[in-house]
Design a protein around this motif. Structure first.
Motif, PDB file in Angstrom:
ATOM      1  N   ILE A 256       0.842  -1.206   0.000  1.00 21.38           N
ATOM      2  CA  ILE A 256       0.000   0.000   0.000  1.00 21.38           C
ATOM      3  C   ILE A 256       0.876   1.254   0.000  1.00 21.38           C
ATOM      4  O   ILE A 256       0.631   2.196  -0.751  1.00 21.38           O
ATOM      5  CB  ILE A 256      -0.962  -0.003   1.209  1.00 21.38           C
ATOM      6  CG1 ILE A 256      -2.044  -1.069   1.019  1.00 21.38           C
ATOM      7  CG2 ILE A 256      -1.596   1.368   1.412  1.00 21.38           C
ATOM      8  CD1 ILE A 256      -2.892  -1.322   2.251  1.00 21.38           C
ATOM      9  N   LEU A 257       1.911   1.259   0.828  1.00 22.56           N
ATOM     10  CA  LEU A 257       2.803   2.419   0.882  1.00 22.56           C
ATOM     11  C   LEU A 257       3.536   2.616  -0.444  1.00 22.56           C
ATOM     12  O   LEU A 257       3.646   3.740  -0.938  1.00 22.56           O
ATOM     13  CB  LEU A 257       3.802   2.281   2.027  1.00 22.56           C
ATOM     14  CG  LEU A 257       3.214   2.390   3.436  1.00 22.56           C
ATOM     15  CD1 LEU A 257       4.273   2.074   4.481  1.00 22.56           C
ATOM     16  CD2 LEU A 257       2.626   3.763   3.662  1.00 22.56           C
ATOM     17  N   GLU A 258       4.020   1.524  -1.039  1.00 22.10           N
ATOM     18  CA  GLU A 258       4.720   1.666  -2.315  1.00 22.10           C
ATOM     19  C   GLU A 258       3.783   2.139  -3.413  1.00 22.10           C
ATOM     20  O   GLU A 258       4.149   2.985  -4.229  1.00 22.10           O
ATOM     21  CB  GLU A 258       5.385   0.360  -2.722  1.00 22.10           C
ATOM     22  CG  GLU A 258       6.137   0.531  -4.019  1.00 22.10           C
ATOM     23  CD  GLU A 258       7.111  -0.575  -4.302  1.00 22.10           C
ATOM     24  OE1 GLU A 258       8.267  -0.252  -4.614  1.00 22.10           O
ATOM     25  OE2 GLU A 258       6.712  -1.751  -4.218  1.00 22.10           O
ATOM     26  N   THR A 259       2.566   1.620  -3.447  1.00 20.63           N
ATOM     27  CA  THR A 259       1.590   2.071  -4.436  1.00 20.63           C
ATOM     28  C   THR A 259       1.336   3.562  -4.282  1.00 20.63           C
ATOM     29  O   THR A 259       1.272   4.298  -5.268  1.00 20.63           O
ATOM     30  CB  THR A 259       0.272   1.281  -4.289  1.00 20.63           C
ATOM     31  OG1 THR A 259       0.552  -0.106  -4.458  1.00 20.63           O
ATOM     32  CG2 THR A 259      -0.753   1.719  -5.312  1.00 20.63           C
ATOM     33  N   SER A 260       1.215   4.008  -3.049  1.00 26.81           N
ATOM     34  CA  SER A 260       0.997   5.436  -2.797  1.00 26.81           C
ATOM     35  C   SER A 260       2.161   6.275  -3.298  1.00 26.81           C
ATOM     36  O   SER A 260       1.967   7.312  -3.934  1.00 26.81           O
ATOM     37  CB  SER A 260       0.802   5.687  -1.302  1.00 26.81           C
ATOM     38  OG  SER A 260      -0.291   4.964  -0.817  1.00 26.81           O
ATOM     39  N   VAL A 261       3.383   5.836  -3.032  1.00 28.07           N
ATOM     40  CA  VAL A 261       4.561   6.584  -3.470  1.00 28.07           C
ATOM     41  C   VAL A 261       4.654   6.607  -4.992  1.00 28.07           C
ATOM     42  O   VAL A 261       4.990   7.634  -5.592  1.00 28.07           O
ATOM     43  CB  VAL A 261       5.845   6.004  -2.831  1.00 28.07           C
ATOM     44  CG1 VAL A 261       7.093   6.589  -3.463  1.00 28.07           C
ATOM     45  CG2 VAL A 261       5.853   6.261  -1.337  1.00 28.07           C
TER      46      VAL A 261
ATOM     47  N   PHE B 172       2.171   6.390  -7.220  1.00 28.80           N
ATOM     48  CA  PHE B 172       1.173   7.293  -7.786  1.00 28.80           C
ATOM     49  C   PHE B 172       1.452   8.758  -7.439  1.00 28.80           C
ATOM     50  O   PHE B 172       1.219   9.645  -8.265  1.00 28.80           O
ATOM     51  CB  PHE B 172      -0.239   6.872  -7.371  1.00 28.80           C
ATOM     52  CG  PHE B 172      -0.714   5.664  -8.122  1.00 28.80           C
ATOM     53  CD1 PHE B 172      -0.958   5.729  -9.482  1.00 28.80           C
ATOM     54  CD2 PHE B 172      -0.891   4.463  -7.482  1.00 28.80           C
ATOM     55  CE1 PHE B 172      -1.374   4.628 -10.197  1.00 28.80           C
ATOM     56  CE2 PHE B 172      -1.301   3.340  -8.188  1.00 28.80           C
ATOM     57  CZ  PHE B 172      -1.546   3.415  -9.544  1.00 28.80           C
ATOM     58  N   LEU B 173       1.959   9.015  -6.260  1.00 23.33           N
ATOM     59  CA  LEU B 173       2.356  10.378  -5.908  1.00 23.33           C
ATOM     60  C   LEU B 173       3.477  10.852  -6.830  1.00 23.33           C
ATOM     61  O   LEU B 173       3.427  11.966  -7.357  1.00 23.33           O
ATOM     62  CB  LEU B 173       2.818  10.453  -4.452  1.00 23.33           C
ATOM     63  CG  LEU B 173       3.452  11.779  -4.035  1.00 23.33           C
ATOM     64  CD1 LEU B 173       2.395  12.874  -3.987  1.00 23.33           C
ATOM     65  CD2 LEU B 173       4.162  11.645  -2.705  1.00 23.33           C
TER      66      LEU B 173
ATOM     67  N   GLN C 240       2.221  11.734 -10.256  1.00 18.46           N
ATOM     68  CA  GLN C 240       1.543  13.028 -10.272  1.00 18.46           C
ATOM     69  C   GLN C 240       2.531  14.178 -10.197  1.00 18.46           C
ATOM     70  O   GLN C 240       2.364  15.208 -10.851  1.00 18.46           O
ATOM     71  CB  GLN C 240       0.546  13.108  -9.111  1.00 18.46           C
ATOM     72  CG  GLN C 240      -0.367  14.293  -9.184  1.00 18.46           C
ATOM     73  CD  GLN C 240      -1.219  14.280 -10.439  1.00 18.46           C
ATOM     74  OE1 GLN C 240      -1.755  13.261 -10.828  1.00 18.46           O
ATOM     75  NE2 GLN C 240      -1.336  15.420 -11.086  1.00 18.46           N
TER      76      GLN C 240
END
Length: 191
Positions: free
Chosen positions: A46-51, A53-54, A57
């Protein structure tokens, strides 16, 4: 006497077995040990997916910001090579991209009309080994003139840290993900 002693030992052993079967002091530790690996793997994913996608962007925003310099004519005299464009992009990604200056691939070019804008990544999707530094097209930079139609493409091979078998964010060999940002616009009528 020996039978009494044997009977007493037998009773104590049965009592200990019953006490051991009812004892729940280590149950939480055992449950945690069973669930810890899947739990921390999911949290890490979850943390890697967030990083990822961030970062995607942030790359998109940096590309739009630097492209605005071309669109308004401010890039004339300021940027003359792909390295100049890259350094301005890298200054706007807040340190999220390791080796930004060397691993970023940029193509800024003038096109004839909006219909001729074809955005395609400069990679060989069939490459399976030693694909890290291989881009299929050379970098290019042209700021165009006033009223020119410009196409800007920026690519980066992001390293993926966590891979759960076939469930990975990587879409390139070497467990990397191709990030891209692109825009097509007409320059303002500057002279």
């Amino acid at each position: 006497m020996a039978t009494r002693l044997g009977s007493l030992i037998g009773r104590r052993l049965r009592q200990r077995r019953r006490d051991f079967a009812r004892d729940e002091r280590g149950a939480t530790l055992i449950e945690f040990a069973i669930l810890a690996l899947p739990f921390f793997s999911i949290v890490g994913a979850i943390l890697e997916t967030s990083v990822v996608f961030l970062s995607g962007q942030v790359l998109e925003s940096a590309t739009q910001d630097v492209s605005r310099l071309i669109r308004t004519g401010q890039a004339q005299g300021m940027m003359s090579a792909p390295e100049d464009f890259k350094s301005r992009i890298c200054a706007r990604v807040y340190g999220l991209f390791p080796n930004c200056e060397t691993d970023l691939h940029v193509e800024v070019q003038t096109i004839t009309d909006f219909d001729s804008a074809t955005i395609s990544p400069p990679i060989d999707w069939s490459c399976e080994e030693n694909c890290d530094a291989q881009w299929t097209r050379d970098e290019q930079y042209s700021s165009g003139g006033g009223g020119s139609i410009m196409m800007v493409q920026v690519y980066y091979k992001w390293p993926i840290m966590i891979s759960l078998g076939d469930m990975t964010l990587g879409n390139l060999p070497g467990n990397k993900r191709l990030m891209s940002a692109s825009t097509v616009f007409r320059n303002e009528p500057f002279t």
